[in-house]
Design a protein around this motif. Structure first.
Motif, PDB file in Angstrom:
ATOM      1  N   ASP A  38      35.880  17.923  56.558  1.00 41.93           N
ATOM      2  CA  ASP A  38      34.458  17.575  56.640  1.00 41.93           C
ATOM      3  C   ASP A  38      34.191  16.132  56.222  1.00 41.93           C
ATOM      4  N   ASN A  39      35.049  15.592  55.352  1.00 42.67           N
ATOM      5  CA  ASN A  39      34.826  14.245  54.820  1.00 42.67           C
ATOM      6  C   ASN A  39      35.797  13.204  55.350  1.00 42.67           C
ATOM      7  N   LEU A  40      36.685  13.588  56.270  1.00 41.47           N
ATOM      8  CA  LEU A  40      37.711  12.652  56.716  1.00 41.47           C
ATOM      9  C   LEU A  40      37.904  12.732  58.224  1.00 41.47           C
ATOM     10  N   THR A  41      37.644  11.606  58.896  1.00 41.21           N
ATOM     11  CA  THR A  41      37.908  11.478  60.325  1.00 41.21           C
ATOM     12  C   THR A  41      38.891  10.336  60.495  1.00 41.21           C
ATOM     13  N   VAL A  42      39.930  10.570  61.295  1.00 42.00           N
ATOM     14  CA  VAL A  42      41.009   9.604  61.439  1.00 42.00           C
ATOM     15  C   VAL A  42      41.055   9.112  62.886  1.00 42.00           C
ATOM     16  N   GLY A  43      41.160   7.799  63.066  1.00 41.14           N
ATOM     17  CA  GLY A  43      41.352   7.235  64.395  1.00 41.14           C
ATOM     18  C   GLY A  43      42.790   7.469  64.831  1.00 41.14           C
ATOM     19  N   VAL A  44      42.982   8.045  66.009  1.00 41.72           N
ATOM     20  CA  VAL A  44      44.315   8.386  66.485  1.00 41.72           C
ATOM     21  C   VAL A  44      44.517   7.881  67.915  1.00 41.72           C
ATOM     22  N   VAL A  45      45.787   7.853  68.325  1.00 44.79           N
ATOM     23  CA  VAL A  45      46.178   7.546  69.696  1.00 44.79           C
ATOM     24  C   VAL A  45      46.875   8.781  70.251  1.00 44.79           C
ATOM     25  N   ILE A  46      46.534   9.168  71.472  1.00 44.39           N
ATOM     26  CA  ILE A  46      47.141  10.347  72.097  1.00 44.39           C
ATOM     27  C   ILE A  46      48.472   9.932  72.716  1.00 44.39           C
ATOM     28  N   LYS A  47      49.549  10.604  72.306  1.00 43.20           N
ATOM     29  CA  LYS A  47      50.900  10.261  72.744  1.00 43.20           C
ATOM     30  C   LYS A  47      51.419  11.187  73.844  1.00 43.20           C
ATOM     31  N   ASP A  48      50.953  12.449  73.869  1.00 40.70           N
ATOM     32  CA  ASP A  48      51.455  13.414  74.848  1.00 40.70           C
ATOM     33  C   ASP A  48      50.437  14.542  74.982  1.00 40.70           C
ATOM     34  N   ALA A  49      50.600  15.362  76.000  1.00 41.47           N
ATOM     35  CA  ALA A  49      49.687  16.477  76.232  1.00 41.47           C
ATOM     36  C   ALA A  49      50.476  17.667  76.765  1.00 41.47           C
ATOM     37  N   ARG A  50      49.989  18.876  76.445  1.00 41.41           N
ATOM     38  CA  ARG A  50      50.626  20.094  76.932  1.00 41.41           C
ATOM     39  C   ARG A  50      49.591  21.209  76.976  1.00 41.41           C
ATOM     40  N   THR A  51      49.881  22.244  77.738  1.00 45.37           N
ATOM     41  CA  THR A  51      49.071  23.455  77.688  1.00 45.37           C
ATOM     42  C   THR A  51      49.893  24.510  76.981  1.00 45.37           C
ATOM     43  N   ARG A  52      49.206  25.312  76.167  1.00 43.04           N
ATOM     44  CA  ARG A  52      49.865  26.354  75.379  1.00 43.04           C
ATOM     45  C   ARG A  52      48.971  27.583  75.378  1.00 43.04           C
ATOM     46  N   PHE A  53      49.370  28.598  76.131  1.00 46.23           N
ATOM     47  CA  PHE A  53      48.619  29.851  76.200  1.00 46.23           C
ATOM     48  C   PHE A  53      47.131  29.616  76.470  1.00 46.23           C
ATOM     49  N   GLY A  54      46.850  28.771  77.441  1.00 42.42           N
ATOM     50  CA  GLY A  54      45.466  28.517  77.816  1.00 42.42           C
ATOM     51  C   GLY A  54      44.748  27.479  76.981  1.00 42.42           C
ATOM     52  N   HIS A  55      45.440  26.841  76.067  1.00 38.80           N
ATOM     53  CA  HIS A  55      44.855  25.791  75.225  1.00 38.80           C
ATOM     54  C   HIS A  55      45.431  24.444  75.637  1.00 38.80           C
ATOM     55  N   LEU A  56      44.609  23.405  75.580  1.00 34.58           N
ATOM     56  CA  LEU A  56      45.089  22.055  75.812  1.00 34.58           C
ATOM     57  C   LEU A  56      45.387  21.443  74.455  1.00 34.58           C
ATOM     58  N   ASP A  57      46.655  21.135  74.226  1.00 38.30           N
ATOM     59  CA  ASP A  57      47.090  20.494  72.984  1.00 38.30           C
ATOM     60  C   ASP A  57      47.417  19.040  73.275  1.00 38.30           C
ATOM     61  N   LEU A  58      47.066  18.164  72.330  1.00 30.96           N
ATOM     62  CA  LEU A  58      47.355  16.744  72.460  1.00 30.96           C
ATOM     63  C   LEU A  58      48.142  16.291  71.238  1.00 30.96           C
ATOM     64  N   LEU A  59      49.228  15.572  71.478  1.00 30.87           N
ATOM     65  CA  LEU A  59      50.037  15.022  70.397  1.00 30.87           C
ATOM     66  C   LEU A  59      49.413  13.696  69.985  1.00 30.87           C
ATOM     67  N   VAL A  60      48.987  13.606  68.736  1.00 30.01           N
ATOM     68  CA  VAL A  60      48.312  12.404  68.255  1.00 30.01           C
ATOM     69  C   VAL A  60      49.085  11.780  67.103  1.00 30.01           C
ATOM     70  N   SER A  61      48.915  10.465  66.978  1.00 26.06           N
ATOM     71  CA  SER A  61      49.435   9.759  65.815  1.00 26.06           C
ATOM     72  C   SER A  61      48.337   8.821  65.331  1.00 26.06           C
ATOM     73  N   PRO A  62      48.260   8.572  64.025  1.00 29.21           N
ATOM     74  CA  PRO A  62      47.184   7.716  63.504  1.00 29.21           C
ATOM     75  C   PRO A  62      47.360   6.283  63.977  1.00 29.21           C
ATOM     76  N   ARG A  63      46.228   5.583  64.179  1.00 28.95           N
ATOM     77  CA  ARG A  63      46.309   4.171  64.560  1.00 28.95           C
ATOM     78  C   ARG A  63      46.874   3.344  63.421  1.00 28.95           C
ATOM     79  N   ASP A  64      46.559   3.699  62.198  1.00 31.07           N
ATOM     80  CA  ASP A  64      47.154   3.070  61.021  1.00 31.07           C
ATOM     81  C   ASP A  64      47.854   4.167  60.248  1.00 31.07           C
ATOM     82  N   GLY A  65      49.111   3.980  59.945  1.00 26.96           N
ATOM     83  CA  GLY A  65      49.852   4.999  59.221  1.00 26.96           C
ATOM     84  C   GLY A  65      51.010   5.513  60.060  1.00 26.96           C
TER      85      GLY A  65
END
Length: 140
Positions: A38-65
């Motif tokens: 609730d108190n923390l939002t992180v800027g990320v870059v999407i590195k990859d994408a996949r579908t998993r049992f009807g869900h769209l999952d995205l592989l993210v990494s932080p822009r800093d860190g």
């Protein structure tokens, strides 16, 4: 494939190819905001994408860190979401598309860009303009 959302009141729009399949490549390289708590939002870059049992999952990494993590699409706010139609600027009032603020990592909404009127060109140098201002000034 139909994308399923868990604990979400509405379906998440996803980018699709012309034949209706989920366009996984459309997400790779995009900037997004991931609400970790609730108190923390992180800027990320999407590195990859996949579908998993009807869900769209995205592989993210932080822009800093460091690190990377698979997260569901519904938990991200994507700056230039490929599932949304591209905004069409109106004549005289161009818009700024959704983008992440570099300092805070939060999404900046569409706002109309100001229309700038051309400035009249003068043929004097700065010193002459300063002298003219000083000559007009009166001490009271």
């Amino acid at each position: 494939m139909h994308i399923v959302d868990t604990a979400s009141p509405q379906a998440t729009l996803v980018a699709r190819t012309e034949d209706g399949k989920v366009d996984l490549d459309a997400y790779i390289g995009l900037n997004a905001a991931y609400k970790a708590t609730d108190n923390l939002t992180v800027g990320v870059v999407i590195k990859d994408a996949r579908t998993r049992f009807g869900h769209l999952d995205l592989l993210v990494s932080p822009r800093d860190g460091m690190g990377k993590q698979w997260v569901e699409r519904k938990n991200l706010t994507i700056a230039l979401d490929p599932a949304k139609p591209a905004p069409t600027p109106t004549l005289g009032h161009p818009t700024v598309t959704d983008a992440l603020d570099d300092e805070t990592g939060t999404v900046v909404p569409d706002i109309p860009a100001p229309v700038v009127e051309p400035v009249e060109e003068t043929h004097t140098n700065l010193a002459d303009e300063v002298r003219a201002i000083i000559n007009r000034a009166t001490i009271k």
